[in-house]
Design a protein around this motif. Sequence first.
Motif, short mmCIF file in Angstrom:
data_model
loop_
_atom_site.label_atom_id
_atom_site.label_comp_id
_atom_site.label_asym_id
_atom_site.label_seq_id
_atom_site.Cartn_x
_atom_site.Cartn_y
_atom_site.Cartn_z
N MET A 17 -19.93 -70.58 37.85
CA MET A 17 -20.39 -69.22 37.63
C MET A 17 -21.54 -69.24 36.63
O MET A 17 -21.46 -69.84 35.57
CB MET A 17 -19.22 -68.37 37.11
N LEU A 18 -22.62 -68.55 36.98
CA LEU A 18 -23.81 -68.48 36.15
C LEU A 18 -23.55 -67.58 34.94
O LEU A 18 -22.95 -66.51 35.08
CB LEU A 18 -24.96 -67.92 36.98
N LYS A 19 -24.01 -68.02 33.78
CA LYS A 19 -23.79 -67.27 32.54
C LYS A 19 -25.12 -66.91 31.89
O LYS A 19 -26.17 -67.44 32.25
CB LYS A 19 -22.95 -68.10 31.58
N ALA A 20 -25.04 -66.01 30.92
CA ALA A 20 -26.24 -65.55 30.22
C ALA A 20 -27.05 -66.72 29.66
O ALA A 20 -28.28 -66.73 29.76
CB ALA A 20 -25.85 -64.58 29.10
N ARG A 21 -26.38 -67.71 29.10
CA ARG A 21 -27.08 -68.84 28.49
C ARG A 21 -27.92 -69.62 29.50
O ARG A 21 -28.89 -70.26 29.13
CB ARG A 21 -26.11 -69.76 27.76
N ASP A 22 -27.54 -69.54 30.78
CA ASP A 22 -28.25 -70.28 31.82
C ASP A 22 -29.60 -69.66 32.18
O ASP A 22 -30.46 -70.34 32.73
CB ASP A 22 -27.39 -70.37 33.08
N VAL A 23 -29.78 -68.38 31.91
CA VAL A 23 -31.02 -67.71 32.32
C VAL A 23 -31.78 -67.06 31.16
O VAL A 23 -32.91 -66.62 31.35
CB VAL A 23 -30.74 -66.64 33.40
N MET A 24 -31.19 -67.00 29.98
CA MET A 24 -31.83 -66.30 28.87
C MET A 24 -33.08 -67.04 28.40
O MET A 24 -33.21 -68.25 28.55
CB MET A 24 -30.86 -66.13 27.70
N THR A 25 -33.98 -66.28 27.83
CA THR A 25 -35.16 -66.83 27.16
C THR A 25 -34.78 -67.02 25.71
O THR A 25 -34.34 -66.06 25.05
CB THR A 25 -36.34 -65.85 27.28
N ASP A 26 -34.92 -68.24 25.21
CA ASP A 26 -34.51 -68.46 23.81
C ASP A 26 -35.69 -68.46 22.84
O ASP A 26 -35.52 -68.48 21.64
CB ASP A 26 -33.68 -69.73 23.67
N LYS A 27 -36.90 -68.40 23.36
CA LYS A 27 -38.09 -68.27 22.51
C LYS A 27 -38.44 -66.79 22.50
O LYS A 27 -39.18 -66.30 23.36
CB LYS A 27 -39.24 -69.08 23.08
N VAL A 28 -37.89 -66.07 21.52
CA VAL A 28 -37.99 -64.62 21.50
C VAL A 28 -38.91 -64.15 20.38
O VAL A 28 -38.77 -64.59 19.23
CB VAL A 28 -36.58 -63.99 21.29
N VAL A 29 -39.83 -63.26 20.72
CA VAL A 29 -40.66 -62.63 19.70
C VAL A 29 -39.85 -61.47 19.14
O VAL A 29 -39.38 -60.60 19.87
CB VAL A 29 -41.99 -62.11 20.30
N THR A 30 -39.64 -61.50 17.83
CA THR A 30 -38.87 -60.45 17.16
C THR A 30 -39.76 -59.73 16.16
O THR A 30 -40.85 -60.20 15.83
CB THR A 30 -37.66 -61.05 16.41
N VAL A 31 -39.26 -58.59 15.69
CA VAL A 31 -39.97 -57.85 14.65
C VAL A 31 -39.00 -57.50 13.53
O VAL A 31 -37.79 -57.49 13.73
CB VAL A 31 -40.64 -56.55 15.20
N LYS A 32 -39.57 -57.24 12.38
CA LYS A 32 -38.79 -56.78 11.23
C LYS A 32 -38.99 -55.27 11.11
O LYS A 32 -40.00 -54.72 11.56
CB LYS A 32 -39.28 -57.45 9.95
N LYS A 33 -38.06 -54.61 10.44
CA LYS A 33 -38.14 -53.15 10.38
C LYS A 33 -39.26 -52.63 9.49
O LYS A 33 -39.63 -51.47 9.60
CB LYS A 33 -36.79 -52.55 10.00
N ASP A 34 -39.86 -53.48 8.65
CA ASP A 34 -40.96 -53.01 7.81
C ASP A 34 -42.33 -53.17 8.47
O ASP A 34 -43.36 -52.82 7.88
CB ASP A 34 -40.94 -53.70 6.44
N LEU A 35 -42.37 -53.63 9.72
CA LEU A 35 -43.62 -53.77 10.46
C LEU A 35 -44.22 -52.39 10.71
O LEU A 35 -43.49 -51.44 11.05
CB LEU A 35 -43.35 -54.46 11.80
N THR A 36 -45.53 -52.25 10.55
CA THR A 36 -46.17 -50.95 10.78
C THR A 36 -46.23 -50.67 12.29
O THR A 36 -46.21 -51.58 13.10
CB THR A 36 -47.59 -50.88 10.21
N LEU A 37 -46.33 -49.40 12.64
CA LEU A 37 -46.40 -49.02 14.04
C LEU A 37 -47.72 -49.49 14.66
O LEU A 37 -47.76 -49.82 15.85
CB LEU A 37 -46.22 -47.51 14.21
N ARG A 38 -48.76 -49.58 13.89
CA ARG A 38 -50.03 -50.12 14.40
C ARG A 38 -49.86 -51.59 14.76
O ARG A 38 -50.30 -52.04 15.82
CB ARG A 38 -51.15 -49.96 13.37
N GLU A 39 -49.19 -52.35 13.89
CA GLU A 39 -48.94 -53.77 14.18
C GLU A 39 -48.02 -53.91 15.39
O GLU A 39 -48.20 -54.80 16.22
CB GLU A 39 -48.31 -54.45 12.96
N LEU A 40 -47.04 -53.02 15.50
CA LEU A 40 -46.14 -53.03 16.65
C LEU A 40 -46.92 -52.78 17.94
O LEU A 40 -46.71 -53.47 18.94
CB LEU A 40 -45.04 -51.98 16.48
N SER A 41 -47.82 -51.82 17.92
CA SER A 41 -48.66 -51.53 19.10
C SER A 41 -49.44 -52.76 19.51
O SER A 41 -49.53 -53.09 20.69
CB SER A 41 -49.64 -50.40 18.80
#
Length: 150
Positions: free
Chosen positions: A1-25
Motif C-alpha cells: 500500500m502506497l503511503k504519504a512518505r512514498d510520494v511527498m516532496t521533502d525539499k519544502v520551501v517554508t516561511v516564518k510568520k515574521d516575513l513581510t507580505l511583500r516578501e511573501l508575494s
Amino acid sequence: MLKARDVMTDKVVTVKKDLTLRELSDLFLAHRVNGFPVVDNDNTLIGVVTEKDLIEQNKNLHIPTVIALFDAVIYLESGEKFEQEVKRFTGTRVEDIYQQDVITVEPDTAMKEVASLMANHDIHTLPVVEDGRLVGVIGKVDVIKSMSQF
C-alpha cells in the motif's frame, strides 16, 4: 500500500510568520506554488499561508451589523470575527494572515486517505508532519501521479 512518505516532496520551501507580505508575494511568484507551510525556528509546523490568504487580505472589509443600545454597541455578528478581519485587512506580515488550523498527515498515512482529505476539504497542498515537525508536503499533482499505483 502506497503511503504519504512514498510520494511527498521533502525539499519544502517554508516561511516564518515574521516575513513581510511583500516578501511573501515575491516567493509566490518565484516558486509558483499555491501555499507555504509556516514554521517556527525548530521547523515545527504552526500554520499554512496560501495565495487565497494573500488575495483576501486585499478584499473589502466587511463591517458587521451592529445596534446601539443606550451607550453600548452590540454586534449582531461575531465581534471576534470582525477583529480577525481587521487584522487581516491591515496586516503586513505572514502572522497577520496565515491559517493556524491545518489538516496534516503523517508519513505512514495511506495515499487513499490523503486523497480523501484533499478532496473533502478542498486542500491543494497537505503538510506531512512527524512529531509536530514538517517533513514534507503532498500536492494534488503528487496524488494524481500516485493514482496508477493505488
